[in-house]
Design a protein around this motif. Structure first.
Motif, PDB file in Angstrom:
ATOM      1  N   LYS A  28       1.608  -5.722   1.082  1.00  0.00           N
ATOM      2  CA  LYS A  28       0.800  -6.677   0.308  1.00  0.00           C
ATOM      3  C   LYS A  28      -0.440  -7.106   1.089  1.00  0.00           C
ATOM      4  N   ARG A  29      -0.264  -7.366   2.382  1.00  0.00           N
ATOM      5  CA  ARG A  29      -1.402  -7.782   3.207  1.00  0.00           C
ATOM      6  C   ARG A  29      -2.441  -6.668   3.318  1.00  0.00           C
ATOM      7  N   LYS A  31      -2.929  -4.578   1.024  1.00  0.00           N
ATOM      8  CA  LYS A  31      -3.357  -4.311  -0.355  1.00  0.00           C
ATOM      9  C   LYS A  31      -3.051  -2.886  -0.793  1.00  0.00           C
ATOM     10  N   GLY A  33      -1.420  -1.660  -3.201  1.00  0.00           N
ATOM     11  CA  GLY A  33      -0.855  -1.915  -4.524  1.00  0.00           C
ATOM     12  C   GLY A  33      -0.995  -0.725  -5.445  1.00  0.00           C
ATOM     13  N   GLY A  49      -0.667  -3.625  -8.932  1.00  0.00           N
ATOM     14  CA  GLY A  49      -0.676  -4.381  -7.677  1.00  0.00           C
ATOM     15  C   GLY A  49       0.654  -4.441  -6.973  1.00  0.00           C
ATOM     16  N   THR A  50       1.741  -3.993  -7.637  1.00  0.00           N
ATOM     17  CA  THR A  50       3.044  -3.944  -6.967  1.00  0.00           C
ATOM     18  C   THR A  50       2.954  -3.000  -5.776  1.00  0.00           C
ATOM     19  N   PRO A  51       3.409  -3.414  -4.599  1.00  0.00           N
ATOM     20  CA  PRO A  51       3.292  -2.559  -3.406  1.00  0.00           C
ATOM     21  C   PRO A  51       3.917  -1.182  -3.626  1.00  0.00           C
ATOM     22  N   LYS A 225      10.139  -4.772  -6.862  1.00  0.00           N
ATOM     23  CA  LYS A 225       9.312  -5.469  -5.859  1.00  0.00           C
ATOM     24  C   LYS A 225       8.461  -4.473  -5.081  1.00  0.00           C
TER      25      LYS A 225
END
Length: 322
Positions: A28-29, A31, A33, A49-51, A225
């Motif tokens: 996530k950091r 990005k 996604g 945007g989901t990792p 997730k």
């Protein structure tokens, strides 16, 4: 199951469960996604945007587990190394594809030709290594003692099998938990067959993959997730094909991996029908999207496909060992 196979399943599962919560925030950091195709089901747009690239975690867990457990069991053989090479090689292709799409923001990733050539190279190297250990080049017919000798033509079969199934699993990876579930079932089925054939090293590999995928499924089930990305799906498909080859159960993969076969066939039929008749057979392909657009919930599609995969794998294993 013997001690080493149980150990391999447990270690790979535990490692994945421990590492994934550390890895998801990192993705996530950075990005990393997922971009969702606009032509796909509109209900999937919320997944943007989901990792992705989560396949890295279970691949690391699997490779570490296989090396440690086979070393402890004194079974770090050429076959083990071939399986690790295919898993790593196809995973690397998927990683490069994901990296280009997610990090460099080039939606198509590697070109089809680049991906195909890389897949072929790894398959050919696999054949050369197998040839070096005097591997049988006969093609076994399921549920019989018949074997069709292919000799040097076996290299073409290996290329077709590895490239075909790596892409088949990749096509199937379109719903939360779909590939993680169906692939874990398929690898467990081959793990049982490996134990039946007293191929413990291959069984350790198969159950390590099963454990890694079950750990990943905790985070990938609906609502996901994290996604495995091409990093995971290409690696799984290539490794699954190689397991079937090493066990001389090549064609049995058509039954054990029935879901992957149907998914791929739906794409081929859809494209062929549209080119020849300008008409579509399905509302959308691969076929899991057809059921979504027919009103099924995503979770229902996944459960039904898991069930089909479990039934087909159970039938294949039962008929082979009876």
């Amino acid at each position: 199951m013997n001690t080493y196979t149980i150990m391999s399943l447990g270690i790979a599962l535990l490692l994945t469960v421990v590492l994934m919560p550390l890895f998801i925030p990192l993705l996530k950091r950075m990005k990393f996604g997922q971009s969702i195709r606009e032509e796909g089901p509109q209900s999937h747009m919320k997944k943007t945007g989901t990792p992705t690239m989560g396949g890295l975690v279970f691949l690391i867990s699997i490779i570490f587990t296989v090396i440690i457990v086979t070393w402890l069991a004194n079974l770090l053989t050429a076959k083990t190394l071939i399986l690790l090479m295919v898993l790593f090689g196809y995973g690397l292709i998927g990683f490069l594809d994901d990296f280009i799409k997610v990090v460099l923001k080039r939606n198509l990733g590697l070109t089809s030709l680049q991906k195909l050539l890389a897949q072929i190279v790894i398959a050919v190297i696999s054949f050369l290594v197998l040839n070096g250990i005097d591997f049988e080049t006969g093609l076994s017919i399921p549920f019989t003692s018949i074997s069709i000798e292919l000799s040097w033509l076996y290299v073409f079969f290996i290329v077709f099998w590895l490239v075909g199934f790596s892409n088949a699993v990749n096509l199937t990876d379109g719903l939360d938990g779909l590939v993680a579930g169906t692939a874990s079932i398929a690898f467990a089925a081959f793990g049982i067959l490996a134990l039946y054939q007293e191929e413990t090293a291959i069984a350790i590999f198969a159950f390590s993959v099963t454990g890694g995928l079950l750990g990943f499924l905790i985070f990938n089930k609906y609502p996901a997730k994290v996604f495995m990305g091409d990093t995971g799906s290409l690696a799984l498909g290539g490794a699954l094909a190689m397991v079937s080859i090493l066990l001389k159960q090549e064609l049995l993969l058509l039954i054990i991996g029935f879901v992957f076969v149907i998914e791929t066939a739906s794409v081929i039929l859809q494209v062929g029908s549209f080119k020849l008749r300008q008409k579509r057979i399905f509302k959308m392909s691969p076929i899991h999207h057809h059921f979504e657009l027919s009103g099924w919930s995503e979770w229902k599609v996944v459960i039904v496909f898991w069930s089909v995969g479990l039934i087909s794998a159970a039938i294949a294993v039962f008929l082979e060992v009876m």
